[in-house]
Design a protein around this motif. Structure first.
Motif, PDB file in Angstrom:
ATOM      1  N   MET A   1       0.839  -1.161   0.000  1.00  0.00           N
ATOM      2  CA  MET A   1       0.000   0.000   0.000  1.00  0.00           C
ATOM      3  C   MET A   1       0.900   1.247   0.000  1.00  0.00           C
ATOM      4  N   ALA A   2       0.653   2.143  -0.924  1.00  0.00           N
ATOM      5  CA  ALA A   2       1.394   3.402  -0.979  1.00  0.00           C
ATOM      6  C   ALA A   2       0.898   4.316   0.136  1.00  0.00           C
ATOM      7  N   LEU A   3       1.808   5.130   0.643  1.00  0.00           N
ATOM      8  CA  LEU A   3       1.458   6.037   1.725  1.00  0.00           C
ATOM      9  C   LEU A   3       1.995   7.427   1.416  1.00  0.00           C
ATOM     10  N   ASP A   4       1.129   8.418   1.479  1.00  0.00           N
ATOM     11  CA  ASP A   4       1.516   9.818   1.339  1.00  0.00           C
ATOM     12  C   ASP A   4       1.133  10.537   2.614  1.00  0.00           C
ATOM     13  N   LEU A   5       1.944  11.536   2.996  1.00  0.00           N
ATOM     14  CA  LEU A   5       1.629  12.356   4.156  1.00  0.00           C
ATOM     15  C   LEU A   5       1.617  13.808   3.712  1.00  0.00           C
ATOM     16  N   TYR A   6       0.555  14.513   4.059  1.00  0.00           N
ATOM     17  CA  TYR A   6       0.393  15.926   3.722  1.00  0.00           C
ATOM     18  C   TYR A   6      -0.096  16.604   5.001  1.00  0.00           C
ATOM     19  N   ALA A   7       0.850  17.078   5.816  1.00  0.00           N
ATOM     20  CA  ALA A   7       0.543  17.579   7.157  1.00  0.00           C
ATOM     21  C   ALA A   7       0.422  19.095   7.157  1.00  0.00           C
ATOM     22  N   GLY A   8      -0.692  19.596   7.667  1.00  0.00           N
ATOM     23  CA  GLY A   8      -0.980  21.022   7.622  1.00  0.00           C
ATOM     24  C   GLY A   8      -0.628  21.781   8.885  1.00  0.00           C
ATOM     25  N   ILE A   9      -0.256  23.053   8.672  1.00  0.00           N
ATOM     26  CA  ILE A   9       0.092  23.956   9.754  1.00  0.00           C
ATOM     27  C   ILE A   9      -0.657  25.262   9.525  1.00  0.00           C
ATOM     28  N   PRO A  10      -1.724  25.525  10.276  1.00  0.00           N
ATOM     29  CA  PRO A  10      -2.480  26.762  10.093  1.00  0.00           C
ATOM     30  C   PRO A  10      -1.759  27.947  10.733  1.00  0.00           C
ATOM     31  N   VAL A  11      -1.753  29.085  10.027  1.00  0.00           N
ATOM     32  CA  VAL A  11      -1.034  30.268  10.501  1.00  0.00           C
ATOM     33  C   VAL A  11      -1.896  31.514  10.378  1.00  0.00           C
ATOM     34  N   THR A  12      -1.539  32.541  11.157  1.00  0.00           N
ATOM     35  CA  THR A  12      -2.261  33.812  11.094  1.00  0.00           C
ATOM     36  C   THR A  12      -1.631  34.801  10.125  1.00  0.00           C
ATOM     37  N   ASP A  13      -0.328  34.717   9.936  1.00  0.00           N
ATOM     38  CA  ASP A  13       0.389  35.642   9.057  1.00  0.00           C
ATOM     39  C   ASP A  13       1.168  34.805   8.045  1.00  0.00           C
ATOM     40  N   TYR A  14       0.606  34.673   6.852  1.00  0.00           N
ATOM     41  CA  TYR A  14       1.168  33.801   5.826  1.00  0.00           C
ATOM     42  C   TYR A  14       2.587  34.234   5.425  1.00  0.00           C
ATOM     43  N   ALA A  15       2.817  35.512   5.207  1.00  0.00           N
ATOM     44  CA  ALA A  15       4.143  36.007   4.799  1.00  0.00           C
ATOM     45  C   ALA A  15       5.190  35.727   5.879  1.00  0.00           C
ATOM     46  N   ALA A  16       4.848  35.990   7.123  1.00  0.00           N
ATOM     47  CA  ALA A  16       5.784  35.725   8.228  1.00  0.00           C
ATOM     48  C   ALA A  16       6.048  34.225   8.356  1.00  0.00           C
ATOM     49  N   ALA A  17       5.019  33.419   8.162  1.00  0.00           N
ATOM     50  CA  ALA A  17       5.179  31.964   8.255  1.00  0.00           C
ATOM     51  C   ALA A  17       6.110  31.448   7.159  1.00  0.00           C
ATOM     52  N   LEU A  18       5.978  31.978   5.949  1.00  0.00           N
ATOM     53  CA  LEU A  18       6.869  31.553   4.872  1.00  0.00           C
ATOM     54  C   LEU A  18       8.321  31.798   5.256  1.00  0.00           C
ATOM     55  N   LYS A  19       8.603  32.966   5.784  1.00  0.00           N
ATOM     56  CA  LYS A  19       9.972  33.305   6.183  1.00  0.00           C
ATOM     57  C   LYS A  19      10.455  32.361   7.294  1.00  0.00           C
ATOM     58  N   TRP A  20       9.629  32.171   8.318  1.00  0.00           N
ATOM     59  CA  TRP A  20      10.021  31.340   9.460  1.00  0.00           C
ATOM     60  C   TRP A  20      10.270  29.897   9.026  1.00  0.00           C
ATOM     61  N   TYR A  21       9.360  29.322   8.225  1.00  0.00           N
ATOM     62  CA  TYR A  21       9.520  27.933   7.807  1.00  0.00           C
ATOM     63  C   TYR A  21      10.676  27.754   6.827  1.00  0.00           C
ATOM     64  N   GLU A  22      10.987  28.779   6.043  1.00  0.00           N
ATOM     65  CA  GLU A  22      12.189  28.722   5.207  1.00  0.00           C
ATOM     66  C   GLU A  22      13.431  28.646   6.093  1.00  0.00           C
ATOM     67  N   GLN A  23      13.445  29.397   7.192  1.00  0.00           N
ATOM     68  CA  GLN A  23      14.563  29.307   8.145  1.00  0.00           C
ATOM     69  C   GLN A  23      14.627  27.922   8.770  1.00  0.00           C
ATOM     70  N   LEU A  24      13.496  27.426   9.214  1.00  0.00           N
ATOM     71  CA  LEU A  24      13.468  26.130   9.881  1.00  0.00           C
ATOM     72  C   LEU A  24      13.870  24.999   8.939  1.00  0.00           C
ATOM     73  N   LEU A  25      13.286  24.984   7.748  1.00  0.00           N
ATOM     74  CA  LEU A  25      13.466  23.850   6.837  1.00  0.00           C
ATOM     75  C   LEU A  25      14.635  24.044   5.875  1.00  0.00           C
ATOM     76  N   GLY A  26      15.196  25.255   5.819  1.00  0.00           N
ATOM     77  CA  GLY A  26      16.412  25.479   5.047  1.00  0.00           C
ATOM     78  C   GLY A  26      16.224  25.699   3.566  1.00  0.00           C
ATOM     79  N   SER A  27      14.989  25.959   3.133  1.00  0.00           N
ATOM     80  CA  SER A  27      14.757  26.214   1.713  1.00  0.00           C
ATOM     81  C   SER A  27      13.412  26.896   1.520  1.00  0.00           C
ATOM     82  N   PRO A  28      13.225  27.521   0.366  1.00  0.00           N
ATOM     83  CA  PRO A  28      11.888  28.025   0.042  1.00  0.00           C
ATOM     84  C   PRO A  28      10.937  26.845  -0.135  1.00  0.00           C
ATOM     85  N   PRO A  29       9.653  27.093  -0.198  1.00  0.00           N
ATOM     86  CA  PRO A  29       8.702  26.006  -0.410  1.00  0.00           C
ATOM     87  C   PRO A  29       9.023  25.244  -1.701  1.00  0.00           C
ATOM     88  N   THR A  30       8.705  23.971  -1.702  1.00  0.00           N
ATOM     89  CA  THR A  30       8.842  23.162  -2.904  1.00  0.00           C
ATOM     90  C   THR A  30       7.908  23.676  -3.979  1.00  0.00           C
TER      91      THR A  30
END
Length: 113
Positions: A1-30
């Protein structure tokens, strides 16, 4: 059985979240799914996404297990973020937890030393 994971993180400030998660994950979004949703593919068929959903922000709790926790934590620190918590469980498993500006928890776990 194939398995995919698509885990969501709801945020209040989308622009700030993009910056923070780029710092955390080390790259811009895929890819950017929409004006309010960005996706990082962590491994094949395993992704996390941030989405502007202020009414739900601050409640996500995800833990990602990695081969080399110490190296990952060092690399994240070099990008300007430090764990909010570090834990070692009775079985020796270690975890570093980060909290985004909304309080969402993203943990990285690793095997005992």
């Amino acid at each position: 059985m194939a398995l995919d994971l698509y885990a969501g993180i709801p945020v209040t400030d989308y622009a700030a979240a993009l910056k923070w998660y780029e710092q955390l994950l080390g790259s811009p979004p895929t890819f950017v799914a929409s004006d309010t949703e960005a996706v990082w593919e962590l491994a094949e068929h395993r992704s996390v996404f941030v989405e502007w959903r202020p009414e739900h922000a601050g409640h996500a709790m995800h833990t990602i297990f990695v081969d080399d926790l110490d190296t990952l934590v060092t690399r994240i620190a070099e990008r300007g973020l430090d764990p909010a918590e570090r834990e070692t469980y009775a079985n020796g498993v270690r975890k570093a937890t980060y909290r985004d500006p909304d309080g969402n928890e993203i943990g990285f776990g690793g095997a005992p030393l």
